[in-house]
Design a protein around this motif. Structure first.
Motif, mmCIF file in Angstrom:
data_model
loop_
_atom_site.group_PDB
_atom_site.id
_atom_site.type_symbol
_atom_site.label_atom_id
_atom_site.label_comp_id
_atom_site.label_asym_id
_atom_site.label_seq_id
_atom_site.Cartn_x
_atom_site.Cartn_y
_atom_site.Cartn_z
ATOM 1 N N GLU A 1 0.829 -1.192 0.000
ATOM 2 C CA GLU A 1 0.000 0.000 0.000
ATOM 3 C C GLU A 1 0.876 1.259 0.000
ATOM 4 O O GLU A 1 2.045 1.216 0.381
ATOM 5 N N VAL A 2 0.270 2.380 -0.394
ATOM 6 C CA VAL A 2 0.992 3.644 -0.460
ATOM 7 C C VAL A 2 1.290 4.167 0.943
ATOM 8 O O VAL A 2 0.405 4.221 1.805
ATOM 9 N N LEU A 3 2.538 4.526 1.169
ATOM 10 C CA LEU A 3 2.962 5.178 2.401
ATOM 11 C C LEU A 3 3.535 6.538 2.008
ATOM 12 O O LEU A 3 4.594 6.624 1.395
ATOM 13 N N LYS A 4 2.804 7.602 2.329
ATOM 14 C CA LYS A 4 3.263 8.947 1.993
ATOM 15 C C LYS A 4 4.399 9.349 2.931
ATOM 16 O O LYS A 4 4.336 9.138 4.135
ATOM 17 N N ILE A 5 5.429 9.948 2.360
ATOM 18 C CA ILE A 5 6.552 10.472 3.130
ATOM 19 C C ILE A 5 6.508 11.989 3.002
ATOM 20 O O ILE A 5 6.776 12.543 1.936
ATOM 21 N N TRP A 6 6.185 12.675 4.105
ATOM 22 C CA TRP A 6 5.967 14.113 4.042
ATOM 23 C C TRP A 6 7.204 14.938 4.377
ATOM 24 O O TRP A 6 7.470 15.940 3.721
ATOM 25 N N THR A 7 7.932 14.558 5.402
ATOM 26 C CA THR A 7 9.148 15.307 5.752
ATOM 27 C C THR A 7 10.247 14.356 6.191
ATOM 28 O O THR A 7 9.991 13.274 6.728
ATOM 29 N N CYS A 8 11.474 14.808 5.960
ATOM 30 C CA CYS A 8 12.663 14.046 6.350
ATOM 31 C C CYS A 8 13.709 15.016 6.870
ATOM 32 O O CYS A 8 13.704 16.206 6.525
ATOM 33 N N ALA A 9 14.613 14.513 7.700
ATOM 34 C CA ALA A 9 15.763 15.306 8.146
ATOM 35 C C ALA A 9 16.800 15.342 7.029
ATOM 36 O O ALA A 9 16.922 14.390 6.245
ATOM 37 N N LYS A 10 17.530 16.450 6.937
ATOM 38 C CA LYS A 10 18.602 16.509 5.947
ATOM 39 C C LYS A 10 19.632 15.432 6.254
ATOM 40 O O LYS A 10 20.089 15.297 7.400
ATOM 41 N N PRO A 11 19.983 14.622 5.279
ATOM 42 C CA PRO A 11 20.919 13.524 5.530
ATOM 43 C C PRO A 11 22.280 14.000 6.028
ATOM 44 O O PRO A 11 22.782 15.054 5.609
ATOM 45 N N ASP A 12 22.844 13.226 6.921
ATOM 46 C CA ASP A 12 24.212 13.435 7.385
ATOM 47 C C ASP A 12 25.119 12.679 6.425
ATOM 48 O O ASP A 12 25.046 11.452 6.327
ATOM 49 N N GLU A 13 25.957 13.412 5.718
ATOM 50 C CA GLU A 13 26.765 12.778 4.678
ATOM 51 C C GLU A 13 27.801 11.807 5.224
ATOM 52 O O GLU A 13 28.404 11.042 4.475
#
Length: 318
Positions: free
Chosen positions: A241-253
């Motif tokens: 099923e669809v799982l919406k991803i609304w926000t994420c933290a900026k990745p740590d490189e």
């Protein structure tokens, strides 16, 4: 000076207000898209530009197709000296472009010739650009190909999404219009042709673009998520099923995925959100929305135990 304004979404409202505030202009009509059904109850809803126009008692035209002869004649009858457009949503035919003696100008949300087309703000954020802006241009028959009159740059911060840039560029466009109008009306502008060789297009977002490809680098996915926020939203699949991803933290490189871990695998689910392995680096989800539910904090969802470490996202047949 008789002016017709053409626009549809919230983005265009400040530009309409700028025209209304100019004592040298007479806004004789507003042209906008027809009312459309909105929401689950499909309530017929006027466009934001129509709402603003009616506040000021302006005549409103809502042609389904501007290029139809009766629509062109309605514009001709208004005898415009200038037509100003901002996110109108229809291409102006040659028969309309030729009507006003001062021409037709468009307020476009990019630094042309970059991001011609219907989704310039989305692509600027999705591509991780550090700066975008607004260009006021004369309209031509091609797609955003006309000569440029003026520009303004607007930085894109890490905290920005397409939604926040929409608001910033809307205000920047109105300010640029205010600054440009005196020279335009006085015939002092010196338009600059676009270099077609530098043109980049931003077509409307497709459903396939909304789907997260976990094999891509985490930084690219972070830009995708914020570039699709608040509409249409990025998504992955979970349990088919669809799982919406609304926000994420900026990745740590400096984050590294353990050897042998498949992209899309949940590595951690806790108070810092849900960490997922990408093709390069780790993407930490902070807000999501399971199918049939409201958007929620990823840490709260993690406490339910439903996205435990080892879960693999993005698989159609889970």
């Amino acid at each position: 000076m008789r002016v017709i304004f053409m626009g549809t979404p919230d983005f265009a409202v400040p530009s309409l207000q700028t025209l209304l505030n100019d004592k040298n202009l007479d806004v004789v009509a507003v042209v906008t898209q027809p009312d459309r059904p909105v929401g689950r109850k499909r309530v017929l809803t006027p466009t934001p530009v129509k709402v603003e126009a009616e506040k000021h008692g302006l005549p409103v035209l809502q042609p389904e197709r501007l290029r139809r002869p009766e629509s062109v004649e309605a514009i001709r009858a208004l005898q415009p000296d200038l037509i100003v457009t901002a996110a109108f949503g229809q291409i102006l035919p040659k028969s309309v472009l030729e009507l006003p003696k001062l021409g037709c100008i468009n307020i476009h949300a990019s630094l042309l010739p970059k991001y011609r087309g219907g989704a310039p703000i989305h692509y600027a954020v999705m591509n991780g650009d550090a700066v975008t802006g607004v260009t006021i241009m004369y309209m031509a028959e091609g797609l955003d190909t006309g000569d440029m009159i003026s520009k303004i740059e607007v930085p894109i911060e890490d905290s920005d999404t397409t939604g926040t840039m929409f608001d910033k560029l809307s205000l920047a466009g109105a300010k640029l219009l205010e600054e440009t109008l005196p020279d335009l009306l006085a015939g002092r502008v010196q338009p600059v042709p676009q270099n077609d060789a530098e043109a980049v297009y931003s077509p409307n977002i497709t459903r396939e673009q909304e789907r997260i490809d976990w094999t891509k680098p985490a930084m690219q996915l972070w830009n995708l998520v914020r570039g699709l926020h608040p509409r249409p939203g990025a998504y992955t699949l979970w349990n088919g099923e669809v799982l919406k991803i609304w926000t994420c933290a900026k990745p740590d490189e400096s984050d590294r995925v353990p050897d042998g871990v498949r992209p899309g695998t949940v590595l951690e689910a806790g108070e810092r959100g849900i960490a997922v392995a990408a093709g390069q680096g780790i993407l930490r989800i902070t807000e999501l929305q399971p199918a049939g539910k409201k958007a929620m904090d990823a840490a709260a969802f993690a406490r339910s135990g439903q996205l435990a470490p080892g879960t693999v996202l993005g698989i159609s047949g889970d």
